[in-house]
Design a protein around this motif. Structure first.
Motif, PDB file in Angstrom:
ATOM      1  N   GLU A   1      52.401  41.723  28.540  1.00 35.92           N
ATOM      2  CA  GLU A   1      53.591  41.476  27.740  1.00 35.92           C
ATOM      3  C   GLU A   1      54.671  40.812  28.598  1.00 35.92           C
ATOM      4  O   GLU A   1      54.697  40.969  29.821  1.00 35.92           O
ATOM      5  CB  GLU A   1      54.123  42.789  27.165  1.00 35.92           C
ATOM      6  CG  GLU A   1      53.167  43.479  26.197  1.00 35.92           C
ATOM      7  CD  GLU A   1      52.941  42.676  24.942  1.00 35.92           C
ATOM      8  OE1 GLU A   1      53.908  42.066  24.446  1.00 35.92           O
ATOM      9  OE2 GLU A   1      51.783  42.640  24.457  1.00 35.92           O
ATOM     10  N   GLN A   2      55.580  40.071  27.942  1.00 37.49           N
ATOM     11  CA  GLN A   2      56.666  39.424  28.659  1.00 37.49           C
ATOM     12  C   GLN A   2      57.999  40.055  28.279  1.00 37.49           C
ATOM     13  O   GLN A   2      58.272  40.287  27.100  1.00 37.49           O
ATOM     14  CB  GLN A   2      56.695  37.924  28.355  1.00 37.49           C
ATOM     15  CG  GLN A   2      55.490  37.186  28.929  1.00 37.49           C
ATOM     16  CD  GLN A   2      55.671  35.693  28.841  1.00 37.49           C
ATOM     17  OE1 GLN A   2      56.460  35.109  29.578  1.00 37.49           O
ATOM     18  NE2 GLN A   2      54.947  35.065  27.933  1.00 37.49           N
ATOM     19  N   ALA A   3      58.817  40.328  29.290  1.00 30.35           N
ATOM     20  CA  ALA A   3      60.149  40.881  29.078  1.00 30.35           C
ATOM     21  C   ALA A   3      61.177  39.903  29.626  1.00 30.35           C
ATOM     22  O   ALA A   3      61.009  39.351  30.717  1.00 30.35           O
ATOM     23  CB  ALA A   3      60.285  42.232  29.779  1.00 30.35           C
ATOM     24  N   LEU A   4      62.228  39.676  28.857  1.00 28.32           N
ATOM     25  CA  LEU A   4      63.285  38.753  29.259  1.00 28.32           C
ATOM     26  C   LEU A   4      64.450  39.552  29.837  1.00 28.32           C
ATOM     27  O   LEU A   4      64.962  40.486  29.200  1.00 28.32           O
ATOM     28  CB  LEU A   4      63.754  37.931  28.059  1.00 28.32           C
ATOM     29  CG  LEU A   4      64.826  36.869  28.326  1.00 28.32           C
ATOM     30  CD1 LEU A   4      64.317  35.802  29.290  1.00 28.32           C
ATOM     31  CD2 LEU A   4      65.283  36.235  27.013  1.00 28.32           C
ATOM     32  N   TYR A   5      64.848  39.199  31.064  1.00 36.24           N
ATOM     33  CA  TYR A   5      65.952  39.864  31.746  1.00 36.24           C
ATOM     34  C   TYR A   5      67.157  38.927  31.819  1.00 36.24           C
ATOM     35  O   TYR A   5      66.992  37.701  31.924  1.00 36.24           O
ATOM     36  CB  TYR A   5      65.569  40.254  33.177  1.00 36.24           C
ATOM     37  CG  TYR A   5      64.738  41.516  33.270  1.00 36.24           C
ATOM     38  CD1 TYR A   5      65.281  42.688  33.791  1.00 36.24           C
ATOM     39  CD2 TYR A   5      63.409  41.536  32.842  1.00 36.24           C
ATOM     40  CE1 TYR A   5      64.522  43.852  33.878  1.00 36.24           C
ATOM     41  CE2 TYR A   5      62.649  42.695  32.918  1.00 36.24           C
ATOM     42  CZ  TYR A   5      63.211  43.839  33.439  1.00 36.24           C
ATOM     43  OH  TYR A   5      62.473  44.993  33.522  1.00 36.24           O
ATOM     44  N   ILE A   6      68.347  39.514  31.773  1.00 43.93           N
ATOM     45  CA  ILE A   6      69.565  38.747  32.003  1.00 43.93           C
ATOM     46  C   ILE A   6      70.215  39.218  33.296  1.00 43.93           C
ATOM     47  O   ILE A   6      70.123  40.389  33.662  1.00 43.93           O
ATOM     48  CB  ILE A   6      70.568  38.893  30.842  1.00 43.93           C
ATOM     49  CG1 ILE A   6      70.998  40.349  30.641  1.00 43.93           C
ATOM     50  CG2 ILE A   6      69.994  38.310  29.554  1.00 43.93           C
ATOM     51  CD1 ILE A   6      72.176  40.523  29.697  1.00 43.93           C
ATOM     52  N   GLY A   7      70.859  38.299  33.989  1.00 43.47           N
ATOM     53  CA  GLY A   7      71.697  38.628  35.131  1.00 43.47           C
ATOM     54  C   GLY A   7      73.113  38.187  34.820  1.00 43.47           C
ATOM     55  O   GLY A   7      73.330  37.087  34.301  1.00 43.47           O
ATOM     56  N   THR A   8      74.102  39.062  35.080  1.00 45.44           N
ATOM     57  CA  THR A   8      75.486  38.722  34.768  1.00 45.44           C
ATOM     58  C   THR A   8      76.286  38.500  36.038  1.00 45.44           C
ATOM     59  O   THR A   8      75.960  39.011  37.105  1.00 45.44           O
ATOM     60  CB  THR A   8      76.165  39.834  33.938  1.00 45.44           C
ATOM     61  OG1 THR A   8      76.372  40.988  34.766  1.00 45.44           O
ATOM     62  CG2 THR A   8      75.311  40.217  32.740  1.00 45.44           C
ATOM     63  N   ASP A   9      77.331  37.687  35.895  1.00 45.15           N
ATOM     64  CA  ASP A   9      78.281  37.459  36.985  1.00 45.15           C
ATOM     65  C   ASP A   9      79.663  37.646  36.385  1.00 45.15           C
ATOM     66  O   ASP A   9      80.214  36.719  35.777  1.00 45.15           O
ATOM     67  CB  ASP A   9      78.117  36.058  37.561  1.00 45.15           C
ATOM     68  CG  ASP A   9      79.164  35.736  38.616  1.00 45.15           C
ATOM     69  OD1 ASP A   9      79.844  36.673  39.072  1.00 45.15           O
ATOM     70  OD2 ASP A   9      79.311  34.547  38.965  1.00 45.15           O
TER      71      ASP A   9
END
Length: 208
Positions: A186-194
């Motif tokens: 399965e694929q999981a989408l991650y976000i990185g914040t600044d």
């Protein structure tokens, strides 16, 4: 994709002369923690101004670099695709398609603040709002906008008629995206914040 290599880039922020790309070989088992060795340096295939979205995709046996300037205050930017070789490291002539973000409504909006390509070629981008103050407020949205596919003369970007919203991140300025393939495929989408004075965070987007 399929290698232990990553590409780092100078963004051409504010039109400076720093316009290079770096190919790095990552050794995850290095003593003391993962370490990288620069395996190649190349110039952007064209002058750039504040690139904030970049991703590498594989189409068949070919690698391509996708990138986009953040184009603050303009709803439309260009998604560029450039053929990429690893040995020697280099970029070919780019071709571009115009992308308009539904999120851009003011001079403080950025149509592309991050980009990632999932296996299968699906392209995700983030659009971000930055008030100009390090204290915020911030917000962002994540979109599926199209795919990298094999065209008649090589890989091309095909955009969807309308971007599909994946998530809103109200209060967070999303400036990086990453896809993780789990052990079960399965694929999981991650976000990185600044978020400037509030720091940053890495988190998965909830599944629908």
């Amino acid at each position: 994709p399929g290698t232990s290599m990553v590409v780092f880039a100078e963004s051409g922020d504010d039109g400076t002369g720093f316009q290079r790309l770096f190919l790095a070989e990552i050794d995850v088992d290095a003593e003391g923690g993962p370490a990288g060795t620069i395996a190649g340096v190349a110039d952007w295939p064209e002058p750039v101004f504040n690139v904030e979205g970049m991703a590498v995709a594989q189409v068949g046996d070919e690698y391509v670099l996708l990138y986009s300037e953040r184009a603050q205050g303009d709803p439309t930017t260009v998604i560029q695709l450039s053929p990429m070789t690893l040995d020697p490291f280099g970029l070919g002539e780019p071709t571009g398609v115009d992308f308009t973000s539904p999120a851009v409504r003011s001079d403080n909006d950025r149509p592309v603040s991050a980009m990632e390509v999932a296996s299968g070629g699906v392209i995700h981008v983030a659009s971000a709002f930055d008030s100009g103050s390090d204290d915020g407020p911030y917000s962002a949205s994540v979109w599926a906008i199209g795919a990298v596919v094999e065209g008649d003369d090589g890989p091309v970007v095909e955009l969807m008629p309308e971007p599909a919203i994946v998530a809103f991140t109200d209060g967070y300025k999303t400036e990086s995206l990453a896809v993780l393939t789990t052990t079960d495929g399965e694929q999981a989408l991650y976000i990185g914040t600044d978020d400037e004075d509030y720091g940053g965070t890495l988190r998965p987007l909830p599944t629908q």
